[in-house]
Design a protein around this motif. Structure first.
Motif, PDB file in Angstrom:
ATOM      1  N   ALA A  27      -2.561 -14.018  -8.168  1.00 43.17           N
ATOM      2  CA  ALA A  27      -1.889 -14.123  -6.790  1.00 43.17           C
ATOM      3  C   ALA A  27      -2.724 -14.252  -6.234  1.00 43.17           C
ATOM      4  CB  ALA A  27      -0.789 -12.939  -7.076  1.00 43.17           C
ATOM      5  N   LEU A  28      -3.746 -13.308  -6.113  1.00 46.88           N
ATOM      6  CA  LEU A  28      -4.621 -12.751  -5.604  1.00 46.88           C
ATOM      7  C   LEU A  28      -5.594 -13.929  -4.899  1.00 46.88           C
ATOM      8  CD1 LEU A  28      -7.045 -10.539  -3.881  1.00 46.88           C
ATOM      9  CD2 LEU A  28      -8.251 -10.468  -5.913  1.00 46.88           C
ATOM     10  N   GLY A 148       3.235  -8.376  -5.122  1.00 50.63           N
ATOM     11  CA  GLY A 148       2.830  -9.329  -4.121  1.00 50.63           C
ATOM     12  C   GLY A 148       2.531  -8.139  -2.871  1.00 50.63           C
ATOM     13  N   LEU A 149       1.368  -7.174  -3.332  1.00 49.36           N
ATOM     14  CA  LEU A 149      -0.298  -6.819  -2.707  1.00 49.36           C
ATOM     15  C   LEU A 149      -1.256  -7.868  -3.024  1.00 49.36           C
ATOM     16  CD1 LEU A 149      -1.830  -4.359  -1.885  1.00 49.36           C
ATOM     17  CD2 LEU A 149      -1.917  -3.698  -3.414  1.00 49.36           C
ATOM     18  N   GLY A 150      -0.919  -8.579  -4.575  1.00 49.21           N
ATOM     19  CA  GLY A 150      -1.993  -9.992  -4.468  1.00 49.21           C
ATOM     20  C   GLY A 150      -1.910 -10.921  -3.833  1.00 49.21           C
ATOM     21  N   GLY A 312       0.385  -3.904   2.445  1.00 55.12           N
ATOM     22  CA  GLY A 312       0.543  -2.706   1.558  1.00 55.12           C
ATOM     23  C   GLY A 312       1.744  -1.781   1.567  1.00 55.12           C
ATOM     24  N   MET A 313       2.571  -2.945   1.749  1.00 52.37           N
ATOM     25  CA  MET A 313       4.322  -2.036   1.905  1.00 52.37           C
ATOM     26  C   MET A 313       5.327  -1.723   0.558  1.00 52.37           C
ATOM     27  SD  MET A 313       5.888  -0.273   3.623  1.00 52.37           S
ATOM     28  CE  MET A 313       5.476  -0.535   5.404  1.00 52.37           C
ATOM     29  N   MET A 372       9.611  -7.338   2.835  1.00 53.26           N
ATOM     30  CA  MET A 372       8.774  -8.788   1.786  1.00 53.26           C
ATOM     31  C   MET A 372       8.957  -7.853   0.041  1.00 53.26           C
ATOM     32  SD  MET A 372       4.607  -9.887   1.389  1.00 53.26           S
ATOM     33  CE  MET A 372       3.887  -8.530   1.154  1.00 53.26           C
ATOM     34  N   ALA A 373       8.644  -6.693  -0.306  1.00 53.06           N
ATOM     35  CA  ALA A 373       8.985  -5.437  -0.994  1.00 53.06           C
ATOM     36  C   ALA A 373       9.840  -5.060  -1.163  1.00 53.06           C
ATOM     37  CB  ALA A 373       8.124  -3.497  -0.243  1.00 53.06           C
ATOM     38  N   LEU A 374      11.227  -5.437  -0.653  1.00 49.61           N
ATOM     39  CA  LEU A 374      12.610  -5.267  -0.979  1.00 49.61           C
ATOM     40  C   LEU A 374      12.906  -6.555  -1.913  1.00 49.61           C
ATOM     41  CD1 LEU A 374      14.453  -4.061   1.501  1.00 49.61           C
ATOM     42  CD2 LEU A 374      13.675  -2.575  -0.783  1.00 49.61           C
ATOM     43  N   TYR A 375      12.024  -8.049  -1.510  1.00 55.47           N
ATOM     44  CA  TYR A 375      12.247  -8.513  -2.248  1.00 55.47           C
ATOM     45  C   TYR A 375      11.962  -9.174  -3.506  1.00 55.47           C
ATOM     46  CZ  TYR A 375      11.096 -14.088  -3.397  1.00 55.47           C
ATOM     47  OH  TYR A 375      10.616 -14.756  -4.557  1.00 55.47           O
ATOM     48  N   PHE A 376      10.986  -8.802  -3.614  1.00 55.53           N
ATOM     49  CA  PHE A 376       9.829  -9.207  -5.079  1.00 55.53           C
ATOM     50  C   PHE A 376      10.759  -8.630  -6.378  1.00 55.53           C
ATOM     51  CE2 PHE A 376       6.057 -10.380  -1.727  1.00 55.53           C
ATOM     52  CZ  PHE A 376       5.912 -11.510  -2.411  1.00 55.53           C
ATOM     53  N   ALA A 377      10.432  -7.008  -6.518  1.00 54.19           N
ATOM     54  CA  ALA A 377      10.871  -6.375  -7.551  1.00 54.19           C
ATOM     55  C   ALA A 377      12.400  -7.787  -8.145  1.00 54.19           C
ATOM     56  CB  ALA A 377      10.645  -4.990  -7.818  1.00 54.19           C
ATOM     57  N   PRO A 378      13.148  -7.191  -7.317  1.00 54.98           N
ATOM     58  CA  PRO A 378      14.720  -7.889  -7.779  1.00 54.98           C
ATOM     59  C   PRO A 378      14.669  -8.674  -8.088  1.00 54.98           C
ATOM     60  CG  PRO A 378      14.245  -5.609  -5.319  1.00 54.98           C
ATOM     61  CD  PRO A 378      13.300  -6.302  -5.834  1.00 54.98           C
TER      62      PRO A 378
END
Length: 479
Positions: A27-28, A148-150, A312-313, A372-378
């Motif tokens: 991803a990075l 997501g961080l990558g 970073g979130m 963005m954070a709420l999207y990635f994992a679920p």
């Protein structure tokens, strides 16, 4: 070996570490090179076209080979192909760092994309095989945070390494990580396979050629123009080949992507949302990063640091989002995240001026980061739970391919909107183009949220998942 034995052999923690690091690496490299391009040009020379290919060579090979990589893993062993992809990616990273000229660097970036296309879709299937069903929400939360961080921290890491070391280190960074992950994967991950069907060569050629033509056209259009003969040829031929791939998926025998999967509202909804979300997100990051550097005068490192409330979130919120998805279901969490990100991008469109203070931008960055954070994992959990276990490799490859195509589409379309309304001549001209582009990005992500609402309620997905788990279709071995 049974699924429970595979879990005990590998361990959830080890599987999460191994797949998380691999996902972060691939991803990075989507965006890490962008802030290093001026230094690369100064050192190696080359014109604008060459610099663009340093970025697009990776994106193209990554996008067009993702589904083939997943199919190879299902056929020949997911751990085995994961190790192969990691080896190719690590070697190509070293070759990129040692590249003596632009052409060799572009070639190394293309090979990097091949390695990433093989290993990236297998991270989710390997993680799913190692984690019990009741713990997958939290595991996908951590995995989503790392990935997501990558994606989002690429400009910060690339800018910092270029500014304080040299551009070579954006590629050297992958080498020790790859060398550490490979022996761990061999020892700690259990081997698993798909349903043993023959490789779909026809489908692979159709989708690879189609996606290559479309992505090539989208990448080249902003610089060459939408009426350029090669751009039009790529878009037209690519569209025809993708249409043929869809027909093949309906009528073909054992196609690599059975179109019947899209009869599932869960599968269709989450894939549409992923395509649209990456379209809006990638295009926005591409332009906002330039806005902070070219208009507000921040250095690459300073711009990356100021984007941390956004980038970073995921590390803070995505694990919580995974837990929430276990309790509430993935649909409401993903939808909330996408609508929040749409609000954040719209807010940024309003406050962006040639002399905007960081305080004015901060709420937009925080809101976008939480979304963005709420999207990635679920979203990852929804993808994997929307199909039967033996189809999870197919689902992962399809979802990742759509994300990459969405990213390329976002950069191309939003750059075209930017160019039509603004330019690089003055700060005000840049802002004039940035405003409509961000409005488009906001609307696209909001549309992704609407697509998520097409996903059935949690109880229907859960019933399908339970029925699938009772079917012994996933084969595992100890070696």
């Amino acid at each position: 070996m049974s699924q429970q034995q595979a879990v005990r052999r590998g361990g959830v923690a080890w599987a999460l570490v191994i797949t998380g690091v691999a996902g972060f690496m691939s991803a990075l490299d989507n965006l890490v090179v962008t802030t290093a391009l001026p230094s690369i040009r100064e050192d190696l020379g080359g014109g604008l076209d060459s610099l663009e290919w340093i970025v697009s060579a990776y994106t193209l090979t990554f996008a067009v080979l993702l589904m083939f990589g997943a199919a190879l893993g299902d056929r020949f062993g997911r751990r085995r192909l994961f190790l192969t992809g990691m080896a190719v990616f690590t070697a190509a990273s070293a070759a990129a760092a040692l590249a003596p000229g632009i052409d060799s660097l572009i070639a190394a970036r293309a090979v990097q994309g091949v390695g990433a296309a093989v290993m990236m879709p297998l991270t989710l299937t390997l993680l799913t095989a190692a984690v019990p069903a009741q713990k997958r929400g939290m595991a996908f939360g951590v995995w989503g945070a790392i990935n997501g961080l990558g994606v989002a921290s690429g400009p910060l890491i690339g800018g910092s390494l270029t500014e304080h070391a040299s551009w070579h280190w954006i590629f050297w960074l992958n080498v020790p990580l790859g060398l550490a992950v490979m022996p761990l994967a061999r020892l700690r991950l259990a081997e698993s396979y798909g349903n043993g069907a023959a490789l779909d060569i026809s489908g692979t050629l159709l989708v690879s050629g189609g996606l290559f033509g479309i992505v090539y056209g989208l990448v080249r259009a902003p610089s060459d123009g939408w009426t350029d003969s090669l751009v039009l040829t790529g878009l037209t031929a690519g569209t025809v080949l993708v249409a043929a791939f869809v027909v093949h998926g309906i009528r073909g025998k054992n196609p690599m992507l059975p179109m019947r999967l899209f009869r599932s509202r869960a599968f269709s909804g989450i894939n549409a949302a992923s395509l649209l979300m990456f379209l809006g997100m990638f295009g926005s990051i591409f332009l906002i990063s330039q806005y902070m550097q070219g208009v507000l005068g921040y250095s690459p490192t300073q711009a990356g640091l100021r984007m941390l409330p956004w980038t970073g979130m995921p590390m803070l919120v995505a694990p919580v989002a995974g837990i929430l998805s276990d309790r509430l279901g993935g649909r409401p969490v993903v939808a909330a995240g996408l609508f929040l990100q749409a609000v954040g991008l719209g807010y940024m469109a309003v406050v962006a001026t040639p002399h905007a203070s960081y305080t004015a931008q901060l709420p937009a960055l925080i809101i976008s980061g939480i979304g963005m954070a709420l999207y990635f994992a679920p979203a990852a959990n929804l993808v994997m739970s929307s199909v039967r276990p033996h189809e999870q490799g197919i689902a992962s490859g399809a979802n990742n391919a759509l994300r990459q195509v969405g990213g390329a589409l976002g950069v191309a379309i939003m750059s075209s909107v930017f160019s039509a309304q603004g330019g690089y001549e003055t700060a005000q001209r840049f802002v004039d183009g940035l405003h409509p582009a961000l409005v488009l990005g906001s609307a696209t992500v909001a549309l992704a949220g609407a697509a998520t609402l097409l996903i059935p309620a949690r109880r229907h997905i859960a019933q399908s998942a339970v029925a699938a788990d009772q079917t012994p279709v996933l084969e595992t071995t100890a070696s």
